[in-house]
Design an enzyme around this catalytic site. Structure first.
Site, short mmCIF file in Angstrom:
data_model
loop_
_atom_site.label_atom_id
_atom_site.label_comp_id
_atom_site.label_asym_id
_atom_site.label_seq_id
_atom_site.Cartn_x
_atom_site.Cartn_y
_atom_site.Cartn_z
N SER A 61 25.33 -29.80 48.35
CA SER A 61 25.72 -28.50 47.80
C SER A 61 24.58 -27.81 47.04
O SER A 61 24.82 -27.00 46.16
CB SER A 61 26.94 -28.64 46.87
OG SER A 61 28.04 -29.16 47.58
N HIS B 176 12.14 -26.06 20.16
CA HIS B 176 13.23 -26.93 20.61
C HIS B 176 13.22 -26.95 22.13
O HIS B 176 13.13 -25.90 22.77
CB HIS B 176 14.58 -26.42 20.12
CG HIS B 176 15.76 -27.12 20.75
ND1 HIS B 176 16.19 -28.37 20.32
CD2 HIS B 176 16.57 -26.77 21.78
CE1 HIS B 176 17.23 -28.75 21.06
NE2 HIS B 176 17.48 -27.80 21.95
N SER C 164 15.27 -28.86 25.47
CA SER C 164 16.34 -29.74 25.92
C SER C 164 16.74 -29.38 27.33
O SER C 164 16.36 -28.32 27.86
CB SER C 164 17.56 -29.63 24.99
OG SER C 164 18.10 -28.32 25.05
N GLY D 130 20.12 -29.62 28.22
CA GLY D 130 21.49 -29.15 28.15
C GLY D 130 22.50 -29.97 28.94
O GLY D 130 23.52 -29.43 29.37
N ARG D 131 22.25 -31.26 29.10
CA ARG D 131 23.14 -32.10 29.91
C ARG D 131 23.82 -33.15 29.04
O ARG D 131 23.37 -33.46 27.93
CB ARG D 131 22.36 -32.77 31.04
CG ARG D 131 21.62 -31.79 31.93
CD ARG D 131 20.78 -32.47 32.98
NE ARG D 131 21.59 -33.09 34.03
CZ ARG D 131 21.08 -33.73 35.07
NH1 ARG D 131 19.75 -33.85 35.19
NH2 ARG D 131 21.87 -34.24 35.99
N SER E 66 21.14 -36.57 29.11
CA SER E 66 20.69 -35.70 28.02
C SER E 66 19.29 -36.10 27.53
O SER E 66 19.03 -37.26 27.24
CB SER E 66 21.69 -35.77 26.87
OG SER E 66 21.25 -34.97 25.79
N ASN F 231 12.50 -31.84 19.13
CA ASN F 231 12.07 -30.70 18.32
C ASN F 231 10.65 -30.96 17.83
O ASN F 231 10.31 -32.08 17.46
CB ASN F 231 13.00 -30.50 17.12
CG ASN F 231 14.42 -30.22 17.55
OD1 ASN F 231 14.68 -29.40 18.42
ND2 ASN F 231 15.37 -30.92 16.93
N ASP G 193 17.95 -38.77 21.87
CA ASP G 193 18.11 -39.03 23.30
C ASP G 193 16.95 -39.82 23.89
O ASP G 193 17.12 -40.50 24.90
CB ASP G 193 18.23 -37.71 24.07
CG ASP G 193 19.47 -36.94 23.72
OD1 ASP G 193 20.52 -37.57 23.50
OD2 ASP G 193 19.41 -35.69 23.69
#
Length: 339
Positions: free
Chosen positions: A151, A188, A190, A192-193, A198, A202, A238
């Site tokens: 997909s 920052h 990231s 976003g997961r 994730s 920073n 993370d």
């Protein structure tokens, strides 16, 4: 989340104690608003009681401290329809608990990659200095556009908002190089997961920008960018070892030669057991579009707006999800000139 305001104040204070002290606004605050590089340099000389310099020329055309309109380019904006990886990271991992993928992923080696980036001015003359406060945003995406059976998902998006304090510096010269600006950034980054994918961190980044005396072919630009990772609670971190792979600083050397723009980025952690990465970019003129015989249309009238773009990356940390994964990457597409 961004650190508290008191951290920003401390970083500003450290910046002001540096050897490259910015100009005082009462003497040269208006110099930053001059668009012409020669006029701006002469303004700085006059503010400090110096005769206009003949040994050091003005900053090269097209290289300038950001002005004062609503939006400006920040990092290069490009679209690479072909982005090939030598070794896909099918089981992303991190030392943080619950951040390692247990089931191997199904991904294509070849995908597409694009980057959007801009900055906007928020305020001027911070602390009565010749300076500018800015907000910047960069987003880089890797899209499995050729994976029809999956997909065509977006494999990785990296979001990077920043708060920038840009200070004009004294126009000193060393061996043909001239200091242009000093920038302090609160950054920052990231993806976003959710876990286990994730990744984020920073940083406080210092960016010293220098430009060379123009020659017959063009000019050079050098950005020295050390940074400090802002500590996080171990329960919320993370990727506790990210500095070992994405480094503690980078240097970017750029060459503008006519209609060609080449840059080399080198990143490392500056410790014996650290890793790093290198990236080469080449923006080059495209052949004349076949439908531009009559010169109609924006791209026909401004042929250098859209350029071909080649990007090569090797090492660790091409994206956040791959921060501790080593691979080689090759991409080809187009990029926008500074708008």
């Amino acid at each position: 989340m961004f650190p508290r305001l008191n951290l920003l104040r401390c970083c500003f204070a450290l910046l002001l104690l540096g050897a490259l002290a910015p100009l005082h606004a009462t003497e040269a605050g208006h110099c930053l608003q001059l668009d012409d590089p020669g006029e701006r340099l002469a303004c700085y000389d006059q503010a400090h009681g110096r005769q206009p310099s003949t040994a050091v020329e003005a900053a090269p055309e097209g290289v300038h401290l950001p002005g004062h309109s609503s939006f400006h380019p920040y990092k290069t904006m490009y679209a690479l329809p072909v982005w090939h990886r030598s070794a896909p990271n099918l089981q992303p991992s991190s030392p943080a608990a619950g951040h390692t993928v247990s089931t191997p992923l199904v991904e294509d080696r070849t995908e597409s990659k694009f980057q959007l980036s801009f900055q906007s001015e928020l305020a001027q003359d911070l602390f009565k200095l010749d300076s500018s406060l800015r907000f910047a945003y960069t987003q880089t995406s890797r899209w499995q556009v050729y994976a029809a059976g999956q997909s065509r998902p977006f494999r990785e998006n990296n979001y990077e908002p920043e708060l920038l304090a840009v200070f004009a510096t004294r126009p000193y010269s060393w061996g043909g190089w001239q200091s242009r600006s000093l920038t302090l950034a609160l950054n920052h980054q990231s993806n976003g997961r959710a876990d286990p994918y994730s990744r984020s961190w920073n940083r406080a980044i210092l960016d010293w920008e220098l430009v060379s005396k123009p020659d017959a072919a063009g000019h050079w630009q050098l950005n020295l960018r050390p940074w400090w990772r802002i500590p996080e609670n171990s329960l919320n971190d993370d990727n506790p070892d990210i500095s070992r792979y994405l480094g503690r600083g980078e240097a970017i050397l750029t060459r503008q030669a006519g209609r060609h723009r080449l840059s080399l980025l080198l990143r490392h952690g500056f410790r014996s057991n650290d890793r790093g990465g290198a990236q080469f970019d080449w923006a080059f003129p495209l052949p004349k579009l076949p439908w531009c015989r009559d010169g109609e249309g924006f791209l026909c009238k401004h042929p250098d707006t859209l350029r071909g773009h080649l990007q090569i990356f090797t090492g660790y940390g091409e994206s956040l999800i791959d921060y501790n994964h080593k691979a080689n990457y090759l991409g080809l597409g187009v990029s926008l000139a500074e708008w």
